[in-house]
Write a protein that holds these residues in place. Structure first.
Motif, PDB file in Angstrom:
ATOM      1  N   SER A   1       0.932  -1.169  -0.080  1.00  0.00           N
ATOM      2  CA  SER A   1      -0.074  -0.020  -0.067  1.00  0.00           C
ATOM      3  C   SER A   1       0.839   1.194  -0.176  1.00  0.00           C
ATOM      4  CB  SER A   1      -1.206   0.089   1.129  1.00  0.00           C
ATOM      5  OG  SER A   1      -0.329   0.226   2.372  1.00  0.00           O
ATOM      6  N   VAL A   2       2.018   1.369   0.603  1.00  0.00           N
ATOM      7  CA  VAL A   2       2.861   2.405   0.947  1.00  0.00           C
ATOM      8  C   VAL A   2       4.078   2.210  -0.348  1.00  0.00           C
ATOM      9  CG1 VAL A   2       2.497   2.857   3.212  1.00  0.00           C
ATOM     10  CG2 VAL A   2       4.316   1.463   2.432  1.00  0.00           C
ATOM     11  N   GLY A   3       4.301   1.221  -1.085  1.00  0.00           N
ATOM     12  CA  GLY A   3       5.364   1.157  -1.660  1.00  0.00           C
ATOM     13  C   GLY A   3       4.983   0.428  -3.134  1.00  0.00           C
ATOM     14  N   GLY A   4       3.962  -0.076  -3.408  1.00  0.00           N
ATOM     15  CA  GLY A   4       3.460  -0.728  -4.659  1.00  0.00           C
ATOM     16  C   GLY A   4       3.735  -2.107  -4.538  1.00  0.00           C
ATOM     17  N   VAL A   5       3.004  -2.822  -5.575  1.00  0.00           N
ATOM     18  CA  VAL A   5       3.286  -4.284  -5.625  1.00  0.00           C
ATOM     19  C   VAL A   5       4.632  -4.977  -5.704  1.00  0.00           C
ATOM     20  CG1 VAL A   5       2.680  -6.392  -6.575  1.00  0.00           C
ATOM     21  CG2 VAL A   5       0.829  -4.435  -6.654  1.00  0.00           C
ATOM     22  N   GLY A   6       5.568  -3.970  -6.461  1.00  0.00           N
ATOM     23  CA  GLY A   6       6.912  -4.426  -6.343  1.00  0.00           C
ATOM     24  C   GLY A   6       7.512  -4.542  -5.015  1.00  0.00           C
ATOM     25  N   PHE A   7       7.455  -3.509  -4.247  1.00  0.00           N
ATOM     26  CA  PHE A   7       8.081  -3.529  -2.937  1.00  0.00           C
ATOM     27  C   PHE A   7       7.465  -4.500  -2.017  1.00  0.00           C
ATOM     28  CE2 PHE A   7       7.939  -1.718   1.512  1.00  0.00           C
ATOM     29  CZ  PHE A   7       9.405  -1.856   1.613  1.00  0.00           C
ATOM     30  N   GLY A   8       6.108  -4.893  -2.328  1.00  0.00           N
ATOM     31  CA  GLY A   8       5.203  -5.888  -1.208  1.00  0.00           C
ATOM     32  C   GLY A   8       5.911  -7.244  -1.692  1.00  0.00           C
ATOM     33  N   LEU A   9       6.106  -7.275  -3.043  1.00  0.00           N
ATOM     34  CA  LEU A   9       6.665  -8.893  -3.393  1.00  0.00           C
ATOM     35  C   LEU A   9       8.256  -8.963  -2.839  1.00  0.00           C
ATOM     36  CD1 LEU A   9       5.609  -8.838  -6.874  1.00  0.00           C
ATOM     37  CD2 LEU A   9       4.982 -10.554  -5.269  1.00  0.00           C
ATOM     38  N   VAL A  10       9.032  -8.003  -2.886  1.00  0.00           N
ATOM     39  CA  VAL A  10      10.377  -8.033  -2.209  1.00  0.00           C
ATOM     40  C   VAL A  10      10.324  -8.157  -0.906  1.00  0.00           C
ATOM     41  CG1 VAL A  10      12.598  -6.702  -2.079  1.00  0.00           C
ATOM     42  CG2 VAL A  10      11.455  -6.773  -4.178  1.00  0.00           C
ATOM     43  N   SER A  11       9.391  -7.295  -0.216  1.00  0.00           N
ATOM     44  CA  SER A  11       9.444  -7.581   1.324  1.00  0.00           C
ATOM     45  C   SER A  11       8.884  -8.684   1.690  1.00  0.00           C
ATOM     46  CB  SER A  11       8.256  -6.419   1.891  1.00  0.00           C
ATOM     47  OG  SER A  11       8.759  -5.327   1.556  1.00  0.00           O
TER      48      SER A  11
END
Length: 454
Positions: A255-265
């Motif tokens: 929600s704060v960094g986009g789907v890409g950041f969510g996947l990496v996290s």
């Protein structure tokens, strides 16, 4: 390895669900002071006093005797086995979250993923342990970075939404799930004593343990406090009931960094959970091996692979135990680990105090800078917390724990009888050497022999 043992930012999210924002943040600050710091201090003293593998089993044996050593070992092993299953489930949860973020959908179900990934991560973690302790250590270094970096980035991305008023939202105490809240806190902020199980494999433990544990307490506390405090400010995080296990990565991160950041996290979180699983197998297997070497478990469990120098059979025992428990609900696994851990922690506290009385002049490369009475006062809050957590049991969990304790007591009685026979020069009818050692009518019965105190 010690950093991975105590968390790395994972598993704390449900505290918000159970107690709300204010109580969660206060607890994240206070629990390390009341529980983590005392445990780390006495672990550093005991591990440097006895720089050998064995941990709580060794310390209880030296301070309280074989019975409490045996009970501490059995509870520690149970906690380790259940922790491995818990971390496998946590990895599964994150894996399902990862797949759900992808734009494509397969025919999989969450149950299928949990079964396949759960067994898979346990097998891979055990395989790494079979190969080398050095592999576990090297893996831990990389995973430590993977665990920390996304949390720092997540906190920074939540910066624009900073709102301290969110932190002051106090839930009605009657609506706080106190038992589960306490279980989550203790599960996340304990584990320091497990590092003592591998003290014999650490170079210069008298120098490394004190500063490593100090850094560990600080990093683990920050890895919980920073992302939770900042994550609470994100718009998507305002409903406290949505704070499930992994919510930092599945809900807030995208929600704060986009789907890409969510996947990496999510990928980093899964790696961190796997790292904790791998190191838990390491310390659990060392406890089992030490108990076997101390004639408290079957001798076959003390076998060390001549090539890789790893306790193969003990690792296999942890693997089997974790695989059996992986089907239990996550909350029950956490509670079971806390109950088993609580009993072993209380024995560790008693061992620490007793060793100070029995060995006041023994050289201690590191000593807690307090007198014995002050140490008792320091350990009291943690002892009370672990005692209370041990009462949070469902009927099924109570039955399982009762069966386990009954089996351990029977095993201990058999070990005592076996040792008594050895001391009197009589063979053991059950020692498994392939020969019949049954006592005949012409032999003196064990009950008629005065073997002295066990």
């Amino acid at each position: 390895m010690m950093f991975l043992e105590v968390g790395g930012g994972l598993g704390i999210e449900e505290a918000v669900k159970f107690a709300g924002s204010f109580y969660s943040l206060v607890a994240i600050v206070m629990t390390p002071l009341l529980v983590s710091v005392p445990m780390a201090l006495i672990t550093a003293e005991l591990a440097t006093l006895f720089p050998d593998n064995g941990g709580q089993v060794l310390w209880a044996d030296r301070g309280l005797g074989k019975f409490w050593s045996f009970m501490a070992g059995c509870m520690t092993v149970l906690a380790s086995v259940v922790d491995v299953a818990t971390l496998a489930m946590m990895t599964c949860d994150i894996g399902v979250t990862f797949l759900n973020m992808l734009p494509i959908r397969g025919s999989y179900t969450e149950e299928t993923i949990h079964s396949l990934v759960g067994f898979g991560v346990i097998l891979v973690g055990a395989g790494i342990n079979f190969r080398s302790t050095t592999w576990v250590a090297n893996l831990s270094v990389g995973i430590a970075a993977l665990a920390i970096v996304p949390l720092v980035l997540l906190a920074l991305l939540c910066g624009p939404f900073l709102n301290s008023a969110v932190w002051l939202r106090v839930r009605d105490p009657a609506k706080v799930d106190k038992g589960r809240f306490l279980s989550i806190l203790l599960w996340n902020f304990s584990g320091y004593e497990m590092s003592g199980s591998c003290a014999g494999e650490v170079e210069s433990p008298s120098e490394i343990f004190p500063w490593a544990l100090a850094v560990c307490v600080l990093l683990s506390t920050l890895s919980y406090l920073l992302p939770i405090a900042m994550g609470l400010c994100a718009p998507v995080a305002q409903n406290e009931q949505e704070w499930q296990d992994g919510f930092l990565f599945s809900g807030i991160a995208p929600s704060v960094g986009g789907v890409g950041f969510g996947l990496v996290s999510s990928g980093c979180a899964a790696a961190s959970a796997f790292g904790m699983l791998t190191t838990t197998i390491t310390v659990g297997s060392r406890e089992i091996q030490f108990m076997a070497q101390n004639n408290q478990l079957p001798k076959v469990l003390k076998y060390t692979d001549p090539q890789f120098k790893t306790p193969t059979n003990a690792i296999l025992a942890v693997l089997i135990g974790a695989a059996v428990n992986v089907f239990m609900p996550f909350d029950e696994l956490v509670a079971m680990a806390n109950v088993a851990g609580a009993l072993s922690y209380l024995v560790q506290f008693a061992s620490f105090i007793r060793l100070r009385q029995l060995m006041p002049d023994a050289p201690r490369p590191f000593a807690v800078p307090l007198g014995t009475r002050s140490c008792c006062a320091m350990l009291l809050p943690a002892a009370v917390a672990f005692t209370v957590s041990a009462t949070v049991l469902t009927t099924r969990m109570l039955a399982m724990l009762g069966m386990y304790i009954s089996c351990t007591v029977l095993c201990y009685v058999r070990c005592v009888a076996k040792e008594a026979r050895a001391n009197t020069g009589l063979p053991d009818a059950l020692d498994g050497d392939g020969e019949d050692h049954t006592i005949t009518d012409g032999e003196e019965s064990l009950s008629s022999i005065d073997v002295g105190p066990a």
